[in-house]
Enzyme design. Structure first.
Site, short mmCIF file in Angstrom:
data_model
loop_
_atom_site.label_atom_id
_atom_site.label_comp_id
_atom_site.label_asym_id
_atom_site.label_seq_id
_atom_site.Cartn_x
_atom_site.Cartn_y
_atom_site.Cartn_z
N LYS A 1 0.84 -1.20 0.00
CA LYS A 1 0.00 0.00 0.00
C LYS A 1 0.87 1.25 0.00
O LYS A 1 1.57 1.54 0.97
CB LYS A 1 -0.92 0.06 1.23
CG LYS A 1 -1.96 1.17 1.05
CD LYS A 1 -2.59 1.65 2.33
CE LYS A 1 -1.81 2.73 3.02
NZ LYS A 1 -1.82 4.04 2.34
N GLU B 1 10.23 0.68 10.28
CA GLU B 1 11.18 1.79 10.07
C GLU B 1 10.42 3.06 10.41
O GLU B 1 9.52 3.46 9.67
CB GLU B 1 11.62 1.86 8.60
CG GLU B 1 12.38 0.66 8.09
CD GLU B 1 13.81 0.62 8.59
OE1 GLU B 1 14.26 1.60 9.21
OE2 GLU B 1 14.46 -0.41 8.35
N CYS C 1 13.40 10.54 7.17
CA CYS C 1 13.39 10.03 8.54
C CYS C 1 14.77 10.15 9.18
O CYS C 1 14.89 10.33 10.38
CB CYS C 1 12.88 8.59 8.58
SG CYS C 1 13.61 7.59 7.29
N GLU D 1 10.21 14.99 15.88
CA GLU D 1 10.53 14.95 14.45
C GLU D 1 9.68 16.01 13.76
O GLU D 1 8.47 16.06 13.94
CB GLU D 1 10.18 13.57 13.90
CG GLU D 1 10.62 13.38 12.48
CD GLU D 1 10.35 11.97 11.99
OE1 GLU D 1 9.27 11.43 12.29
OE2 GLU D 1 11.22 11.41 11.29
P1 NAP Z 1 1.98 7.55 8.69
O1 NAP Z 1 0.66 8.11 9.03
O2 NAP Z 1 2.63 6.63 9.65
O3 NAP Z 1 1.86 6.86 7.26
C1 NAP Z 1 2.73 5.86 6.74
C2 NAP Z 1 1.89 4.86 5.96
O4 NAP Z 1 1.03 4.13 6.84
C3 NAP Z 1 0.97 5.50 4.94
O5 NAP Z 1 0.85 4.65 3.82
C4 NAP Z 1 -0.32 5.59 5.71
O6 NAP Z 1 -1.44 5.72 4.91
C5 NAP Z 1 -0.33 4.27 6.44
N1 NAP Z 1 -1.15 4.20 7.64
C6 NAP Z 1 -1.71 5.21 8.35
N2 NAP Z 1 -2.38 4.71 9.42
C7 NAP Z 1 -2.24 3.37 9.38
C8 NAP Z 1 -2.69 2.29 10.22
N3 NAP Z 1 -3.40 2.51 11.32
N4 NAP Z 1 -2.36 1.03 9.89
C9 NAP Z 1 -1.61 0.77 8.80
N5 NAP Z 1 -1.16 1.75 7.98
C10 NAP Z 1 -1.46 3.03 8.27
O7 NAP Z 1 2.96 8.72 8.40
P2 NAP Z 1 2.61 10.01 7.52
O8 NAP Z 1 1.21 10.46 7.67
O9 NAP Z 1 3.08 9.74 6.18
O10 NAP Z 1 3.51 11.07 8.25
C11 NAP Z 1 3.29 11.41 9.61
C12 NAP Z 1 4.61 11.55 10.31
O11 NAP Z 1 5.32 10.30 10.20
C13 NAP Z 1 5.54 12.53 9.67
O12 NAP Z 1 5.31 13.84 10.07
C14 NAP Z 1 6.88 12.01 10.12
O13 NAP Z 1 7.13 12.45 11.41
C15 NAP Z 1 6.70 10.53 10.13
N6 NAP Z 1 7.20 9.86 8.93
C16 NAP Z 1 8.32 9.09 9.04
C17 NAP Z 1 8.82 8.44 7.91
C18 NAP Z 1 10.03 7.59 7.94
O14 NAP Z 1 10.53 7.23 6.88
N7 NAP Z 1 10.52 7.18 9.09
C19 NAP Z 1 8.18 8.61 6.70
C20 NAP Z 1 7.03 9.38 6.61
C21 NAP Z 1 6.56 9.98 7.75
P3 NAP Z 1 -1.82 7.19 4.29
O15 NAP Z 1 -0.64 8.07 4.34
O16 NAP Z 1 -2.19 6.87 2.92
O17 NAP Z 1 -2.93 7.69 5.12
#
Ligand code: NAP
Ligand code: MG
Length: 476
Positions: free
Chosen positions: A182, A256, A290, A387
């Site tokens: 996904k 990760e 990240c 972060e």
């Molecule tokens: P996120 O909400 O954790 O999203 C990552 C992935 O997980 C997306 O595909 C998201 O879907 C999906 N997801 C959301 N809720 C889920 C659940 N309950 N169960 C399974 N999958 C789920 O992160 P984000 O919205 O992209 O970003 C939020 C924060 O995460 C950022 O501000 C940053 O701090 C952190 N982040 C970290 C990394 C890293 O590489 N470590 C990368 C991105 C973000 P949708 O996005 O399609 O809703």
């Protein structure tokens, strides 16, 4: 200041369909309930395409397709034949690199210079690298005949859409697993073009399935009974929820998550190179990284020259059209992420840190944030602890190497760190003490498919890349 003539890459090199279905069992199909969402270009807010949203019935169907392909085809195929498919995919990615780079910049907002020179070459490199392992698993140090796990559920974020797909899919397929992936809601397009590449490579149906949607789709996928392995990259909050949801099940999990890396500048470091490293560490990919070097630790004796040089360099960064080859900093990926960056930056000001950005004109439409530094930051400030995932740097100082180590490790995260010094012995001394999965010395944000990447503490567990990355997809 220099004036630059615009040098836009042509967006005509890529065809975007007005709508996309889900990629299940080798074909694009409509979702059971017909739901869809839009993906936009964050640099202009223009709608790029209408994307199918997978519900539980669609996830079921995708997992069933992956299971059938695993049982009947992929797990039985000799490694050397799986390798041929992976090499073929890697070559097609290279051939269609320009198309993929433009599409990634359109959907994500990152500068074409980065999607063209960093993301896409690394994507191809990952497939080449793991293609090489597919027929050598018996020599990877995991026993004479390591077995795959089965069906892998893979959920990825929006910051490196195609690169995170490659990090997930290449080792999984090399080890003999099939996958349901996904992509993030805001950046599905390169994953869908990748689905077309799987068709072009004649990959057997069901080996790769792509289910688009938002968080609910991700949840339905990771909680599905039919998956054997979960690989997640994203926020620590969602990572923790996944760890709780699968506790006690047979599913293997790698996570990760977030980071708050220290980039440590010693007084004997070459200042000009260090400043380039600081800029690359925090402004690469708009800081949506990240492992971004979001906490700068400068030795007090060189604080003034480092800051002066950093500000001079920041004033030269060009913010704007991601498709312009001159652009250093593109668009913030979404309105929601822009809001998070703004909110945490405002708190930084309220907590008493001093905020500075170079004068820069931001486009009217789209989501933008000027490169920003905070000085006078203390370890207790929220901008030093949380972060921010944007082009915002917190600057702190230290006097001794021991103090640098203590401050660098004073974080709930532990993904990466940078050390800048002229002394090799000091690099090794620091690397021994920093609680971080990756320590870069006199460089930053360098990635290679052969080196493992992953975190300590709240940055997650498991490693991606290299031989270690295979282990996560093998029953060892
Ligand atoms: P996120 O909400 O954790 O999203 C990552 C992935 O997980 C997306 O595909 C998201 O879907 C999906 N997801 C959301 N809720 C889920 C659940 N309950 N169960 C399974 N999958 C789920 O992160 P984000 O919205 O992209 O970003 C939020 C924060 O995460 C950022 O501000 C940053 O701090 C952190 N982040 C970290 C990394 C890293 O590489 N470590 C990368 C991105 C973000 P949708 O996005 O399609 O809703
Ligand atoms: Mg988008």
């Amino acid at each position: 200041m220099f004036e630059y003539a615009p040098a836009p890459e042509s967006r005509a090199v890529v065809d975007i369909n007005p709508s996309y279905g889900l990629f299940i069992d080798g074909a694009f199909v409509d979702p059971a309930d017909g739901a869809s969402f839009k993906t936009i270009n964050p640099a202009s807010e223009e709608v790029l395409s209408e994307i199918a949203e997978a519900g539980p019935a669609d996830v079921d169907r995708a997992v069933a397709a992956a299971r059938a392909a695993y049982d009947k085809v992929w797990s039985r195929m000799p490694g050397r034949d799986r390798a041929k498919y992976l090499y073929r995919i890697a070559r097609i990615i290279q051939e269609r690199g320009r198309e993929l780079a433009v599409l990634e910049s359109l959907d994500n907002g990152k500068p074409i210079r980065e999607s063209r020179d960093v993301d896409i070459p690394l994507v191809a490199a990952h497939f080449f690298y793991y293609a090489g392992w597919a027929d050598k698993l018996a020599h990877a140090g995991f026993g004479p005949a390591p077995k795959p796990l089965g069906v892998a559920a893979q959920v990825i974020p929006w910051n490196f859409p195609l690169l995170m797909l490659a990090w997930k899919i290449a080792p999984a397929l090399a080890a003999g697993n099939t996958v349901v992936l996904k992509p993030a809601e805001t950046t599905p397009l390169t994953a869908l073009l990748f689905a077309e590449i799987c068709q072009q490579a004649d990959l057997p149906p069901g080996v790769v399935n792509i289910v688009t949607g938002a968080g609910e789709t991700g949840r339905a996928l990771v909680e599905h009974d039919g998956v054997d392995k979960i690989a997640f990259t994203g926020s620590t909050e969602v990572g923790k929820a996944i760890a709780r949801a699968v506790a006690g099940s047979r599913k293997k999990v790698t996570l990760e998550l977030g980071g708050k890396a220290a980039n440590v500048i010693f007084e004997d470091a070459p200042i000009d190179q260090a400043v380039e490293g600081i800029v690359n560490g925090i402004f690469f990919n708009q800081g949506h990284v990240c492992c971004a070097g979001s906490r700068l630790l400068v030795q007090e004796s060189v604080y003034e020259p480092v800051l002066a040089s950093l500000k001079r360099r920041m004033a030269r960064l060009r913010v704007g059209d991601p498709l312009d080859k001159n652009t250093d900093i593109g668009a913030i990926n979404s309105a929601a992420q822009l809001e998070r960056i703004r909110a945490l930056s405002d708190i930084g000001g309220e907590e008493g840190a001093e905020r500075w950005s170079p004068p820069c004109e931001l486009p009217d439409n789209g989501f933008w944030f000027a490169p920003t530094i905070f000085t006078g930051v203390t370890q207790a400030h929220r901008i030093a602890r949380e972060e921010i995932f944007g082009p915002v740097l917190s600057v702190l100082t230290f006097r001794t190497p021991a103090e640098a180590v203590e401050k660098a490790n004073n974080t709930p995260y532990g993904l990466s760190a940078g050390v800048w010094t002229d002394k090799g012995s000091r690099i090794l001394w620091m690397a021994d003490r920093l609680r971080a999965g990756v320590v870069w010395a006199n460089t930053f944000n360098k990635f290679d498919p052969s080196s493992p990447f992953g975190g300590y503490k709240e940055s997650g567990y498991g490693r991606e890349g290299g031989r270690h990355g295979l282990e996560a997809y093998l029953d060892v």
